[in-house]
Design a protein around this motif. Structure first.
Motif, PDB file in Angstrom:
ATOM      1  N   TYR A 102      12.246   6.667  -2.869  1.00 25.26           N
ATOM      2  CA  TYR A 102      11.534   7.432  -3.889  1.00 25.26           C
ATOM      3  C   TYR A 102      10.066   7.012  -3.916  1.00 25.26           C
ATOM      4  N   LEU A 103       9.188   7.971  -3.650  1.00 21.95           N
ATOM      5  CA  LEU A 103       7.738   7.784  -3.637  1.00 21.95           C
ATOM      6  C   LEU A 103       7.163   8.469  -4.865  1.00 21.95           C
ATOM      7  N   HIS A 104       6.349   7.773  -5.623  1.00 24.91           N
ATOM      8  CA  HIS A 104       5.786   8.370  -6.837  1.00 24.91           C
ATOM      9  C   HIS A 104       4.298   8.070  -6.961  1.00 24.91           C
ATOM     10  N   ARG A 105       3.637   8.883  -7.773  1.00 21.28           N
ATOM     11  CA  ARG A 105       2.209   8.686  -8.050  1.00 21.28           C
ATOM     12  C   ARG A 105       2.063   8.017  -9.405  1.00 21.28           C
ATOM     13  N   ARG A 106       1.266   6.967  -9.435  1.00 20.94           N
ATOM     14  CA  ARG A 106       0.964   6.280 -10.686  1.00 20.94           C
ATOM     15  C   ARG A 106       0.004   7.144 -11.509  1.00 20.94           C
ATOM     16  N   THR A 107       0.125   7.089 -12.807  1.00 19.65           N
ATOM     17  CA  THR A 107      -0.781   7.845 -13.660  1.00 19.65           C
ATOM     18  C   THR A 107      -2.203   7.301 -13.512  1.00 19.65           C
ATOM     19  N   THR A 126      11.833  10.332   3.607  1.00 17.81           N
ATOM     20  CA  THR A 126      12.574   9.544   4.580  1.00 17.81           C
ATOM     21  C   THR A 126      11.819   8.251   4.866  1.00 17.81           C
ATOM     22  N   VAL A 127      12.527   7.270   5.375  1.00 12.40           N
ATOM     23  CA  VAL A 127      11.866   6.023   5.772  1.00 12.40           C
ATOM     24  C   VAL A 127      10.851   6.320   6.864  1.00 12.40           C
ATOM     25  N   GLU A 128      11.183   7.228   7.767  1.00 16.79           N
ATOM     26  CA  GLU A 128      10.245   7.615   8.823  1.00 16.79           C
ATOM     27  C   GLU A 128       8.946   8.177   8.229  1.00 16.79           C
ATOM     28  N   GLU A 129       9.067   9.046   7.216  1.00 15.32           N
ATOM     29  CA  GLU A 129       7.875   9.612   6.564  1.00 15.32           C
ATOM     30  C   GLU A 129       7.079   8.514   5.863  1.00 15.32           C
ATOM     31  N   LEU A 130       7.762   7.594   5.202  1.00 16.30           N
ATOM     32  CA  LEU A 130       7.058   6.510   4.515  1.00 16.30           C
ATOM     33  C   LEU A 130       6.301   5.639   5.522  1.00 16.30           C
ATOM     34  N   VAL A 131       6.927   5.303   6.631  1.00 16.43           N
ATOM     35  CA  VAL A 131       6.246   4.509   7.653  1.00 16.43           C
ATOM     36  C   VAL A 131       5.052   5.280   8.209  1.00 16.43           C
ATOM     37  N   ARG A 132       5.201   6.591   8.401  1.00 21.79           N
ATOM     38  CA  ARG A 132       4.068   7.401   8.864  1.00 21.79           C
ATOM     39  C   ARG A 132       2.908   7.295   7.875  1.00 21.79           C
ATOM     40  N   ALA A 190       1.797  -4.561   1.049  1.00 21.58           N
ATOM     41  CA  ALA A 190       1.809  -5.944   1.518  1.00 21.58           C
ATOM     42  C   ALA A 190       3.179  -6.597   1.393  1.00 21.58           C
ATOM     43  N   VAL A 191       3.856  -6.388   0.276  1.00 21.62           N
ATOM     44  CA  VAL A 191       5.116  -7.116   0.069  1.00 21.62           C
ATOM     45  C   VAL A 191       6.336  -6.389   0.624  1.00 21.62           C
ATOM     46  N   TRP A 192       6.193  -5.102   1.004  1.00 18.30           N
ATOM     47  CA  TRP A 192       7.346  -4.329   1.470  1.00 18.30           C
ATOM     48  C   TRP A 192       7.245  -3.788   2.895  1.00 18.30           C
ATOM     49  N   ALA A 193       6.079  -3.710   3.491  1.00 17.46           N
ATOM     50  CA  ALA A 193       5.930  -3.003   4.769  1.00 17.46           C
ATOM     51  C   ALA A 193       6.873  -3.517   5.845  1.00 17.46           C
ATOM     52  N   ALA A 194       7.011  -4.818   5.990  1.00 14.81           N
ATOM     53  CA  ALA A 194       7.880  -5.354   7.040  1.00 14.81           C
ATOM     54  C   ALA A 194       9.332  -4.946   6.812  1.00 14.81           C
ATOM     55  N   ILE A 195       9.777  -4.959   5.562  1.00 13.55           N
ATOM     56  CA  ILE A 195      11.158  -4.562   5.259  1.00 13.55           C
ATOM     57  C   ILE A 195      11.357  -3.077   5.524  1.00 13.55           C
ATOM     58  N   VAL A 196      10.415  -2.253   5.081  1.00 14.05           N
ATOM     59  CA  VAL A 196      10.523  -0.808   5.308  1.00 14.05           C
ATOM     60  C   VAL A 196      10.555  -0.507   6.810  1.00 14.05           C
ATOM     61  N   ARG A 197       9.710  -1.187   7.567  1.00 14.79           N
ATOM     62  CA  ARG A 197       9.703  -0.985   9.012  1.00 14.79           C
ATOM     63  C   ARG A 197      11.033  -1.432   9.644  1.00 14.79           C
ATOM     64  N   SER A 198      11.649  -2.474   9.093  1.00 12.04           N
ATOM     65  CA  SER A 198      12.951  -2.917   9.624  1.00 12.04           C
ATOM     66  C   SER A 198      14.032  -1.875   9.334  1.00 12.04           C
ATOM     67  N   TRP A 199      13.916  -1.182   8.187  1.00 11.23           N
ATOM     68  CA  TRP A 199      14.875  -0.108   7.901  1.00 11.23           C
ATOM     69  C   TRP A 199      14.768   1.000   8.948  1.00 11.23           C
ATOM     70  N   LEU A 200      13.536   1.334   9.326  1.00  9.44           N
ATOM     71  CA  LEU A 200      13.334   2.361  10.336  1.00  9.44           C
ATOM     72  C   LEU A 200      13.898   1.906  11.694  1.00  9.44           C
ATOM     73  N   ALA A 201      13.648   0.656  12.050  1.00  5.58           N
ATOM     74  CA  ALA A 201      14.164   0.136  13.329  1.00  5.58           C
ATOM     75  C   ALA A 201      15.698   0.121  13.318  1.00  5.58           C
ATOM     76  N   ASP A 202      16.298  -0.240  12.182  1.00  7.99           N
ATOM     77  CA  ASP A 202      17.766  -0.270  12.073  1.00  7.99           C
ATOM     78  C   ASP A 202      18.361   1.126  12.194  1.00  7.99           C
ATOM     79  N   ALA A 203      17.631   2.130  11.720  1.00 13.45           N
ATOM     80  CA  ALA A 203      18.126   3.524  11.762  1.00 13.45           C
ATOM     81  C   ALA A 203      17.998   4.122  13.156  1.00 13.45           C
ATOM     82  N   GLY A 204      17.077   3.586  13.959  1.00 14.73           N
ATOM     83  CA  GLY A 204      16.802   4.154  15.281  1.00 14.73           C
ATOM     84  C   GLY A 204      17.705   3.600  16.296  1.00 14.73           C
TER      85      GLY A 204
END
Length: 167
Positions: free
Chosen positions: A42-47, A132-138, A153-167
């Motif tokens: 879930y991607l959201h915009r902060r007010t 999708t995780v792919e869209e977020l990584v893009r 900074a605190v999530w990029a490596a984990i998000v990228r690992s999700w994409l690698a695990d899915a591929g």
């Protein structure tokens, strides 16, 4: 009142939120990525009224840990307040430290899997969608400046690992 943390990750006191922000004191915050059962994020915009990173996109809900509050319970409180996610277990994914000229904190990271409706807290969230995780990584690769830097900074490596695990 907000819990204050030292560089070793230990609670060393508390301060009003306004003082913590004004002096950029090191504190703790929960950071929760919400995924649906098929793995989208879930991607959201902060007010535009948020005190830190107004108007930017974010893929983590969260907030400061209050004085005397367990970080896991703070995470449950924050994801319910911001996105209406309730009654699901949060998977702890460890801690990460972040600092810049706006904020300094220890992030307690969690993931929630949610298949219910998202209900925005109007003071904090102005828009959102499942990606999708792919869209977020893009987006992380092509337009990271539109996303809050601390979540990157605190999530990029984990998000990228999700994409690698899915591929």
């Amino acid at each position: 009142m907000v819990a204050l943390y030292d560089d070793a990750g230990e609670v060393v006191g508390s301060a009003p939120r306004s003082v913590m922000r004004a002096r950029n004191l090191r504190h703790a915050a929960s950071s929760i990525v919400v995924r649906d059962p098929i793995g989208r994020v879930y991607l959201h915009r902060r007010t535009t009224t948020k005190d830190v990173y107004p108007g930017l996109l974010d893929f983590a809900a969260g907030g400061v840990v209050l004085a005397g509050e367990d970080p896991g319970l703070g995470a449950v409180r924050e994801v319910e307040e911001e996105l209406g996610v309730t009654g699901v277990p949060l998977e702890a994914l460890g801690v990460a430290d972040y600092a810049d000229e706006h904020t300094r904190y220890r992030a307690f990271r969690f993931v929630a899997t949610w298949d219910g409706p998202i209900r925005w807290q109007p003071e904090e969230v102005s828009w959102g969608e499942w990606v999708t995780v792919e869209e977020l990584v893009r987006r992380l690769d092509d337009d990271a400046r539109s996303i809050v830097p601390d979540s990157v900074a605190v999530w990029a490596a984990i998000v990228r690992s999700w994409l690698a695990d899915a591929g």
